[in-house]
Design a protein around this motif. Structure first.
Motif, PDB file in Angstrom:
ATOM      1  N   HIS A 164       0.834  -1.213   0.000  1.00 34.29           N
ATOM      2  CA  HIS A 164       0.000   0.000   0.000  1.00 34.29           C
ATOM      3  C   HIS A 164       0.865   1.258   0.000  1.00 34.29           C
ATOM      4  O   HIS A 164       0.581   2.227  -0.719  1.00 34.29           O
ATOM      5  CB  HIS A 164      -0.927  -0.014   1.217  1.00 34.29           C
ATOM      6  CG  HIS A 164      -1.803   1.200   1.323  1.00 34.29           C
ATOM      7  ND1 HIS A 164      -1.440   2.321   2.070  1.00 34.29           N
ATOM      8  CD2 HIS A 164      -3.005   1.497   0.756  1.00 34.29           C
ATOM      9  CE1 HIS A 164      -2.391   3.231   1.971  1.00 34.29           C
ATOM     10  NE2 HIS A 164      -3.352   2.771   1.186  1.00 34.29           N
ATOM     11  N   MET A 165       1.934   1.239   0.788  1.00 35.77           N
ATOM     12  CA  MET A 165       2.839   2.381   0.840  1.00 35.77           C
ATOM     13  C   MET A 165       3.525   2.600  -0.504  1.00 35.77           C
ATOM     14  O   MET A 165       3.708   3.735  -0.943  1.00 35.77           O
ATOM     15  CB  MET A 165       3.884   2.177   1.940  1.00 35.77           C
ATOM     16  CG  MET A 165       3.333   2.254   3.350  1.00 35.77           C
ATOM     17  SD  MET A 165       4.607   1.948   4.601  1.00 35.77           S
ATOM     18  CE  MET A 165       5.704   3.335   4.312  1.00 35.77           C
ATOM     19  N   ARG A 196       9.738   3.339  -4.950  1.00 34.01           N
ATOM     20  CA  ARG A 196       9.421   2.005  -5.471  1.00 34.01           C
ATOM     21  C   ARG A 196      10.644   1.275  -6.015  1.00 34.01           C
ATOM     22  O   ARG A 196      10.522   0.262  -6.688  1.00 34.01           O
ATOM     23  CB  ARG A 196       8.346   2.125  -6.565  1.00 34.01           C
ATOM     24  CG  ARG A 196       7.046   2.739  -6.068  1.00 34.01           C
ATOM     25  CD  ARG A 196       6.077   2.998  -7.198  1.00 34.01           C
ATOM     26  NE  ARG A 196       4.976   3.849  -6.741  1.00 34.01           N
ATOM     27  CZ  ARG A 196       4.064   4.389  -7.539  1.00 34.01           C
ATOM     28  NH1 ARG A 196       4.125   4.161  -8.853  1.00 34.01           N
ATOM     29  NH2 ARG A 196       3.109   5.155  -7.052  1.00 34.01           N
ATOM     30  N   ILE A 230       2.373   1.740  -3.482  1.00 31.03           N
ATOM     31  CA  ILE A 230       1.403   2.176  -4.484  1.00 31.03           C
ATOM     32  C   ILE A 230       1.031   3.642  -4.296  1.00 31.03           C
ATOM     33  O   ILE A 230       0.935   4.409  -5.254  1.00 31.03           O
ATOM     34  CB  ILE A 230       0.135   1.290  -4.436  1.00 31.03           C
ATOM     35  CG1 ILE A 230       0.480  -0.138  -4.878  1.00 31.03           C
ATOM     36  CG2 ILE A 230      -0.965   1.868  -5.322  1.00 31.03           C
ATOM     37  CD1 ILE A 230      -0.667  -1.106  -4.730  1.00 31.03           C
ATOM     38  N   THR A 231       0.825   4.032  -3.052  1.00 29.72           N
ATOM     39  CA  THR A 231       0.355   5.393  -2.769  1.00 29.72           C
ATOM     40  C   THR A 231       1.486   6.396  -2.571  1.00 29.72           C
ATOM     41  O   THR A 231       1.248   7.606  -2.606  1.00 29.72           O
ATOM     42  CB  THR A 231      -0.531   5.399  -1.509  1.00 29.72           C
ATOM     43  OG1 THR A 231       0.233   4.882  -0.389  1.00 29.72           O
ATOM     44  CG2 THR A 231      -1.755   4.512  -1.709  1.00 29.72           C
ATOM     45  N   GLY A 232       2.693   5.910  -2.380  1.00 31.61           N
ATOM     46  CA  GLY A 232       3.816   6.797  -2.131  1.00 31.61           C
ATOM     47  C   GLY A 232       4.458   7.303  -3.407  1.00 31.61           C
ATOM     48  O   GLY A 232       4.006   7.008  -4.523  1.00 31.61           O
TER      49      GLY A 232
END
Length: 314
Positions: A121-122, A131, A124-126
């Protein structure tokens, strides 16, 4: 108290768990005194439980510290090691209580899934920059390969096979992505010790394959582990150029896992050459892992570890 408990301490703790299990296996491989392995496992279990309690106290003071620790690389590696050590704790207590070992295994699996989902989640949203594939991804997403170590002795073969294959596919993807990234980017010297983590999945997969009676597959992973270790040894000066840091904890559990794999291979295949390699790797792992743990814990007690790993403060 423990307002800035650094999760980086769990990385060498995981390595010492692996070392203790390797010495326990050495009782059958080399007729080594069983007390050595049990002494190491008993001591590291107490240290692990104390460290867990310390981090729980920090979390209870301010729950946001968990997410903040996940955002930095040493913290992410430490929290992953904190969870994965539960699999090794399950294998540690298995000879004494199957019920307790099973309960620890299931609890660890649940915590591992939640941790992996939170990191996904971090990512994808960060920001896109966050990444970048790192060897720590092996701990987060391929760490399920540790399940057979605890599940097979419990007779949970289906669960062990699911963890083995799930972890294998994750490790294969991470190996490929890391190789492609390595060719086009320069790794800063302080982060290079993390590359040793690439040895861990190959070694644990080999051990898991032996436990699941997949001997030919185990030999493939054994050769892979030997190749990876040879490359790391050949580039050791480049790998450790930055000098000692808490990230040296990443050297510990791969070495322990490799030693266990070589021992199991020596016993299953009846190979004297593997027995020599296993003995040398066990001695080397012992001489490397224990001093790293001592140094990291010493940094923790002096308050240096939290500062150098940018641990969150409650």
């Amino acid at each position: 108290m423990f307002q800035r408990m650094p999760p980086a301490v769990f990385t060498p703790i995981m390595g010492v768990f692996g070392l203790g299990l390797a010495w326990r296996r050495a009782t059958d491989t080399f007729s080594a005194p069983g007390a050595i392995g049990e002494l190491i496992l008993g001591a590291v279990t107490l240290l692990y439980l104390f460290s867990l309690a310390a981090y729980a106290m920090k979390f209870m003071q301010r729950s946001g510290t968990f997410i903040e620790d996940l955002r930095v690389l040493p913290g992410r590696a430490g929290l992953a090691a904190m969870v994965l050590s539960g699999y090794l704790l399950s294998a540690t207590v298995e000879p004494f209580s199957l019920v307790l070992a099973g309960a620890i295994l299931l609890l660890t699996f649940a915590a591992h899934v939640l941790l992996a989902l939170r990191v996904i989640h971090m990512l994808i949203t960060g920001p896109v920059e966050a990444r970048i594939v790192t060897p720590v991804w092996h701990l987060l997403f391929a760490g399920f390969v540790l399940i057979p170590l605890a599940a097979v002795p419990l007779g949970w073969v289906g669960f062990a096979e699911a963890g083995f294959w799930g972890g294998f596919f994750a490790a294969a993807i991470i190996w490929g992505a890391s190789a492609a990234q390595f060719l086009r980017t320069r790794i800063p010297p302080p982060l290079r010790p993390l590359l040793a983590i690439h040895l861990a999945p190959a070694s644990v997969l080999g051990t898991g394959a032996y436990l699941l009676d997949e001997t030919e597959l185990a030999l493939v992973f054994s050769v892979t582990a030997i190749v990876i270790l040879s490359i790391l040894i050949g580039r050791i000066r480049w790998l450790l150029k930055a000098g000692f840091s808490p990230l040296w904890g990443a050297l510990t559990f791969p070495l322990a896992a490799f030693g266990s794999l070589m021992q199991l291979g020596a016993v299953v295949n009846g190979s004297d050459i593997l027995r020599i390699v296993a003995g040398a790797s066990l001695v080397a792992a012992t001489l490397i892992i224990l001093p790293i743990l001592y140094k990291v814990v010493q940094m923790w007690t002096k308050g240096e570890l939290a500062v150098k790993t940018n641990a969150a403060m409650a």
